[in-house]
Write a protein that holds these residues in place. Structure first.
Motif, short mmCIF file in Angstrom:
data_model
loop_
_atom_site.label_atom_id
_atom_site.label_comp_id
_atom_site.label_asym_id
_atom_site.label_seq_id
_atom_site.Cartn_x
_atom_site.Cartn_y
_atom_site.Cartn_z
N ALA A 49 -2.84 -3.91 -9.90
CA ALA A 49 -1.51 -3.40 -9.93
C ALA A 49 -0.79 -3.68 -11.31
CB ALA A 49 -0.56 -4.06 -8.83
N THR A 58 6.12 0.63 -10.84
CA THR A 58 5.04 -0.21 -10.54
C THR A 58 3.85 0.74 -10.17
OG1 THR A 58 5.72 -0.21 -8.19
CG2 THR A 58 6.33 -2.07 -9.24
N TYR A 60 -0.30 0.98 -8.79
CA TYR A 60 -1.50 0.32 -7.81
C TYR A 60 -2.73 1.19 -7.75
CZ TYR A 60 2.58 -2.16 -5.80
OH TYR A 60 3.68 -2.79 -5.68
N LYS A 65 -2.93 0.05 -2.51
CA LYS A 65 -1.77 0.65 -2.24
C LYS A 65 -1.29 0.68 -0.77
CE LYS A 65 -1.55 4.18 -4.85
NZ LYS A 65 -1.84 5.42 -5.70
#
Length: 127
Positions: A49, A58, A60, A65
């Protein structure tokens, strides 16, 4: 110079949760992108991440996720990784990393893009 000190980790059962923390020294944390990586035995270090300097974006890996959440508190110079619904395949050593003075909207997903690393924390998920 930046030092990253990791807190957290441990052994849990599948489905449990853990939170990792990463406390940064130095004056550039709030202007730097941050990331979490992990490395399982015999495998390469992989991106988990990432978060932009402001926390506004952000990113992932597909494998985490919806289960993991990265966040940061720039007032406390601290990065977090909340890990929920842990699976045995999440077992690895987890590392936080700082991409010094990266104020772009994107974060790196390759280890070589990061300048400083935490000491690592073992996370073991097993029944």
């Amino acid at each position: 110079q930046v030092e990253l000190v990791q807190l957290g980790g441990g052994s849990v059962q599948p489905g449990d949760s853990l939170r990792l923390s990463c406390v940064a020294s130095g004056r550039t944390f709030s202007n730097s992108a941050m990331g979490w990586f992990r490395q399982a035995p015999g495998l390469e270090r992989e991106f988990v991440a990432g978060i932009t300097w402001s926390g506004g974006n952000t990113y992932y890996a597909d494998s985490v996720k919806g289960r993991f959440t990265i966040s940061r508190d720039n007032h406390k110079n601290t990065l977090y990784l909340q890990m929920n619904s842990l699976k045995p395949e999440d077992t690895a050593v987890y590392y936080c990393a700082l991409d010094d003075l990266n104020r772009r909207r994107q974060v790196g997903t390759r280890p070589i893009e990061y300048d400083y690393w935490g000491q690592g924390a073992q996370v073991t998920v097993s029944s």
